[in-house]
Design an enzyme around this catalytic site. Structure first.
Site, mmCIF file in Angstrom:
data_model
loop_
_atom_site.group_PDB
_atom_site.id
_atom_site.type_symbol
_atom_site.label_atom_id
_atom_site.label_comp_id
_atom_site.label_asym_id
_atom_site.label_seq_id
_atom_site.Cartn_x
_atom_site.Cartn_y
_atom_site.Cartn_z
ATOM 1 N N SER A 109 0.883 -1.227 -0.038
ATOM 2 C CA SER A 109 0.168 0.071 -0.034
ATOM 3 C C SER A 109 0.948 1.147 0.017
ATOM 4 O O SER A 109 0.602 2.204 -0.800
ATOM 5 C CB SER A 109 -1.044 0.044 1.177
ATOM 6 O OG SER A 109 -0.465 -0.282 2.234
ATOM 7 N N HIS B 95 -1.894 -8.871 1.885
ATOM 8 C CA HIS B 95 -1.830 -7.819 2.562
ATOM 9 C C HIS B 95 -2.725 -7.627 3.540
ATOM 10 O O HIS B 95 -2.782 -8.089 4.565
ATOM 11 C CB HIS B 95 -1.503 -6.582 1.499
ATOM 12 C CG HIS B 95 -0.807 -5.072 2.011
ATOM 13 N ND1 HIS B 95 -0.149 -5.171 3.210
ATOM 14 C CD2 HIS B 95 -0.756 -4.009 1.451
ATOM 15 C CE1 HIS B 95 0.213 -3.920 3.411
ATOM 16 N NE2 HIS B 95 -0.067 -3.139 2.377
ATOM 17 N N HIS C 154 6.032 -12.910 7.107
ATOM 18 C CA HIS C 154 6.079 -11.607 6.764
ATOM 19 C C HIS C 154 7.266 -11.457 5.684
ATOM 20 O O HIS C 154 8.110 -12.184 5.584
ATOM 21 C CB HIS C 154 6.299 -10.651 7.898
ATOM 22 C CG HIS C 154 6.135 -9.325 7.787
ATOM 23 N ND1 HIS C 154 7.089 -8.357 7.255
ATOM 24 C CD2 HIS C 154 4.978 -8.506 7.872
ATOM 25 C CE1 HIS C 154 6.662 -7.233 7.155
ATOM 26 N NE2 HIS C 154 5.186 -7.414 7.471
ATOM 27 N N ARG D 8 3.759 -5.677 17.126
ATOM 28 C CA ARG D 8 2.147 -5.179 16.744
ATOM 29 C C ARG D 8 1.277 -6.229 17.316
ATOM 30 O O ARG D 8 0.369 -6.032 17.951
ATOM 31 C CB ARG D 8 1.912 -4.552 15.557
ATOM 32 C CG ARG D 8 2.643 -3.594 14.770
ATOM 33 C CD ARG D 8 2.376 -3.088 13.519
ATOM 34 N NE ARG D 8 2.822 -4.214 12.395
ATOM 35 C CZ ARG D 8 2.515 -4.341 11.218
ATOM 36 N NH1 ARG D 8 1.968 -3.201 10.540
ATOM 37 N NH2 ARG D 8 2.932 -5.445 10.446
ATOM 38 N N ASP E 152 -2.059 -8.871 11.742
ATOM 39 C CA ASP E 152 -3.409 -9.757 11.625
ATOM 40 C C ASP E 152 -3.912 -10.879 12.181
ATOM 41 O O ASP E 152 -5.057 -11.099 12.122
ATOM 42 C CB ASP E 152 -3.238 -9.752 9.768
ATOM 43 C CG ASP E 152 -3.075 -8.537 9.139
ATOM 44 O OD1 ASP E 152 -3.613 -7.531 9.582
ATOM 45 O OD2 ASP E 152 -2.706 -8.542 7.969
HETATM 46 N N1 NMX Z 1 1.132 -20.029 5.322
HETATM 47 C C1 NMX Z 1 1.534 -20.761 4.221
HETATM 48 N N2 NMX Z 1 2.567 -20.415 3.383
HETATM 49 C C2 NMX Z 1 3.471 -19.361 3.626
HETATM 50 C C3 NMX Z 1 2.921 -18.641 4.622
HETATM 51 C C4 NMX Z 1 1.971 -18.919 5.424
HETATM 52 N N3 NMX Z 1 1.549 -17.787 6.521
HETATM 53 N N4 NMX Z 1 3.859 -17.393 4.633
HETATM 54 C C5 NMX Z 1 4.707 -17.730 3.521
HETATM 55 N N5 NMX Z 1 4.617 -18.948 2.866
HETATM 56 C C6 NMX Z 1 5.103 -19.315 1.975
HETATM 57 C C7 NMX Z 1 4.781 -18.575 0.445
HETATM 58 O O1 NMX Z 1 3.484 -18.677 -0.069
HETATM 59 C C8 NMX Z 1 6.166 -19.023 -0.153
HETATM 60 O O2 NMX Z 1 5.491 -20.034 -0.866
HETATM 61 P P1 NMX Z 1 5.812 -20.463 -2.470
HETATM 62 O O3 NMX Z 1 7.236 -20.711 -2.456
HETATM 63 O O4 NMX Z 1 4.971 -21.649 -2.629
HETATM 64 O O5 NMX Z 1 5.236 -19.137 -3.227
HETATM 65 C C9 NMX Z 1 7.175 -19.330 0.657
HETATM 66 O O6 NMX Z 1 6.452 -19.554 1.961
HETATM 67 C C10 NMX Z 1 8.274 -18.370 0.981
HETATM 68 O O7 NMX Z 1 7.289 -17.231 1.362
HETATM 69 P P2 NMX Z 1 8.007 -15.949 1.976
HETATM 70 O O8 NMX Z 1 9.413 -15.527 1.222
HETATM 71 O O9 NMX Z 1 8.448 -16.523 3.575
HETATM 72 O O10 NMX Z 1 7.291 -14.986 2.010
HETATM 73 P P3 NMX Z 1 6.835 -13.595 1.229
HETATM 74 O O11 NMX Z 1 7.753 -12.499 1.687
HETATM 75 O O12 NMX Z 1 6.749 -14.155 -0.214
HETATM 76 O O13 NMX Z 1 5.185 -13.389 1.742
HETATM 77 C C11 NMX Z 1 3.564 -12.930 3.165
HETATM 78 C C12 NMX Z 1 5.013 -12.665 2.842
HETATM 79 C C13 NMX Z 1 3.184 -12.139 4.421
HETATM 80 C C14 NMX Z 1 2.889 -12.289 1.858
HETATM 81 C C15 NMX Z 1 3.341 -14.588 3.277
HETATM 82 O O14 NMX Z 1 3.997 -14.468 4.550
HETATM 83 C C16 NMX Z 1 1.843 -14.616 3.529
HETATM 84 O O15 NMX Z 1 1.022 -15.009 2.543
HETATM 85 N N6 NMX Z 1 1.300 -14.803 4.822
HETATM 86 C C17 NMX Z 1 -0.144 -15.234 4.930
HETATM 87 C C18 NMX Z 1 -0.933 -13.741 4.633
HETATM 88 C C19 NMX Z 1 -0.762 -12.544 5.566
HETATM 89 O O16 NMX Z 1 -0.634 -12.860 6.780
HETATM 90 N N7 NMX Z 1 -0.630 -11.370 5.208
HETATM 91 C C20 NMX Z 1 -0.469 -10.371 5.994
HETATM 92 C C21 NMX Z 1 0.937 -9.467 6.021
HETATM 93 C C22 NMX Z 1 0.864 -8.434 6.848
HETATM 94 N N8 NMX Z 1 0.093 -7.296 6.623
HETATM 95 O O17 NMX Z 1 -0.546 -6.808 7.306
HETATM 96 O O18 NMX Z 1 0.089 -6.940 5.379
HETATM 97 C C1 MLT Z 2 2.089 -3.824 6.756
HETATM 98 O O1 MLT Z 2 1.902 -3.552 7.916
HETATM 99 O O2 MLT Z 2 2.264 -2.931 5.950
HETATM 100 C C2 MLT Z 2 2.624 -5.147 6.536
HETATM 101 O O3 MLT Z 2 3.081 -5.893 7.927
HETATM 102 C C3 MLT Z 2 3.177 -5.841 5.438
HETATM 103 C C4 MLT Z 2 4.496 -5.263 4.903
HETATM 104 O O4 MLT Z 2 5.157 -4.625 5.720
HETATM 105 O O5 MLT Z 2 5.074 -5.675 3.978
#
Ligand code: NMX
Ligand code: MLT
Length: 430
Positions: A233, A263, A309, A318, A364
């Site tokens: 964002s 996100h 993350h 947080r 979250d």
């Molecule tokens: N559950 C299952 N798989 C996961 C998770 C999770 N919570 N987190 C990461 N992975 C997987 C990810 O999908 C990826 O798989 P693939 O290689 O098959 O594509 C692998 O682990 C490596 O990912 P990372 O490098 O650890 O994470 P990345 O930086 O790409 O993504 C998020 C970060 C936050 C998008 C990811 O951890 C996620 O999808 N979490 C669940 C959604 C979430 O909670 N999002 C909120 C973020 C915070 N916010 O407030 O915005």
């Molecule tokens: C945020 O608060 O924006 C989330 O934790 C996601 C991020 O920092 O990438």
């Protein structure tokens, strides 16, 4: 003039000169290298952007202007806006003057309600929030003054003006969206005796005899305010703003990114996940039941929302701040207890699976359980709360960028053929 504008007018000319001199002197110094993994992996870890409002340390979490977020959890969100913009918390007088300024601007144009009412009944609350902001763009002072030939040195002031107009109206609009979507009745008028967060809580219209819901909303708005410059964002808002699109365009765009499940929408998904656990096990599951449930989720190809993350490698501070609130206010609440159980079990499962680089909870993972406790059960609304808060950071970042004269964002993309040539796999660069 009121205190925030005065303070920024005092700081910005010197800041701009210093920044310009620094960047000229060190323009060719290398501070980051780029690997193929980063090029194809969402630019993760590339240092290619300046953001002074906040920094996320992978091992410590969020710092707002050098202060750990845990130390700011007691602050009012409007004080945090002052901090984000000016680098210091406001004096009591400066805070009052900012609050008065926001109150003076809080009236929502009637056409915003007309537009929201005309939207399909199944529009997502985030679509409504983003649309409401966009439709107010007609009132942008930045756009008008730019067309009149505003000097570059004055860009920040017009950006501040638009930001204050926007921030003043957001809680009322967001609360109105909640009442409209949940058929709870007409928008509730603002109570001018309340601070920005408490007034938002009041206008949602949920009962709050002890004031704890207002405390939660303030905490929510403070904790989500900013997370440096590279999250989806903030980066989207920054990019749109870098084209000198005004804050209405830029914040609305940023919120469209926040609406994604990876996100900001993860808070909605998270509550659904917790409710799914409760339904499946008729309450708090045993460790073994939850472990199996988490594995099934992963094996079905789904992520576990609220965990992992892109930057953090620890339990998000947080999350910790919210958890402390939950332990004080609703330790026996079933949904909160399921969240606690998930926190005990899921990091181990994610570590065992070995894919996620960060197995720990992010912000979250718990926020929805607390909202649910106070009767805000409509989880598709949760990202709106996140958005109202994140608008503080997005606006502050825009103001600073206009003050520093940050140029239009334009990284160089490359073709796959170029990438292959760059690593020596093929001879021809395309
Ligand atoms: N559950 C299952 N798989 C996961 C998770 C999770 N919570 N987190 C990461 N992975 C997987 C990810 O999908 C990826 O798989 P693939 O290689 O098959 O594509 C692998 O682990 C490596 O990912 P990372 O490098 O650890 O994470 P990345 O930086 O790409 O993504 C998020 C970060 C936050 C998008 C990811 O951890 C996620 O999808 N979490 C669940 C959604 C979430 O909670 N999002 C909120 C973020 C915070 N916010 O407030 O915005
Ligand atoms: C945020 O608060 O924006 C989330 O934790 C996601 C991020 O920092 O990438």
């Amino acid at each position: 003039m009121f205190a925030l504008r005065e303070e920024l007018a005092r700081q910005f000319p010197g800041l701009r000169d210093e920044f310009r001199q620094f960047t000229q002197r060190h323009a060719d110094t290398v501070v980051s290298e780029v690997t193929v993994a980063q090029v194809v992996g969402g630019m993760r870890g590339i240092r290619g952007l300046v953001c002074d409002t906040s920094v996320v340390d992978p091992d410590k979490g969020l710092y707002i202007r050098g202060i750990p977020i845990a130390d700011l959890a007691h602050c009012l969100p409007e004080a945090i806006f002052f901090l984000l913009c000016a680098g210091q918390l406001p004096s009591p007088e400066a805070l009052i003057s900012l609050q008065q300024d926001l109150r003076r601007r809080a009236k929502i144009p009637a056409y915003v309600w007309d537009v929201l009412k005309a939207m399909p009944v199944d529009s997502h609350p985030m679509t409504m929030l983003s649309t409401a902001i966009l439709v107010m763009e007609r009132d942008s002072v930045f756009r008008r003054r730019y067309a009149e030939g505003m000097r570059k040195e004055d860009f920040w002031e017009a950006t501040l003006e638009d930001s204050l107009q926007l921030l003043a109206k957001l809680p009322g609009i967001a609360a109105g969206i909640y009442r409209m979507r949940t058929r709870k009745g007409a928008p509730i008028p603002s109570d001018p005796s309340l601070d920005w967060g408490a007034d938002y809580a009041h206008r949602l219209g949920l009962s709050d005899s002890e004031g704890n819901f207002a405390r939660l909303i303030r905490l929510y708005l403070t904790l989500h305010c900013d997370h440096e410059g590279g999250n989806v964002s903030a980066f989207t808002c920054h990019t749109v703003g870098s084209a000198l699109s005004d804050p209405y365009y830029a914040v609305s765009a940023g919120l469209n990114g926040l609406a994604g499940p990876l996100h900001g929408l993860a808070n909605q998904e998270c509550l659904q996940f917790v409710l799914g656990v409760r339904e499946r096990f008729h309450g708090v599951p045993t460790d073994e039941q939850l472990r199996e449930y988490a594995w099934n989720t992963l094996q079905a190809g789904h992520v576990i929302p609220g965990y992992g993350h892109a930057v953090l490698r620890i339990t998000d501070p947080r999350f910790v701040a919210f958890r402390i609130f939950g332990e004080q206010i609703c330790p026996q609440d079933e949904i909160f207890r399921i969240v606690e159980k998930i926190f005990e079990i899921v990091p181990g499962v994610l570590r065992e699976q070995g894919k996620a680089k960060d197995p720990w909870p992010n912000v979250d993972a718990v926020s929805g359980a607390l909202l649910y406790h106070f009767g805000l059960t409509e989880s598709d609304y949760y990202t709106v709360l996140f958005g109202v808060s994140r608008a503080l950071g997005m606006c502050a970042q825009l103001i600073l960028n206009r003050a520093l004269g940050t140029p239009i964002t334009r990284p160089k993309s490359v073709s796959t053929a170029w990438l292959k040539a760059a690593v020596g796999q093929t001879q021809q660069a395309a």
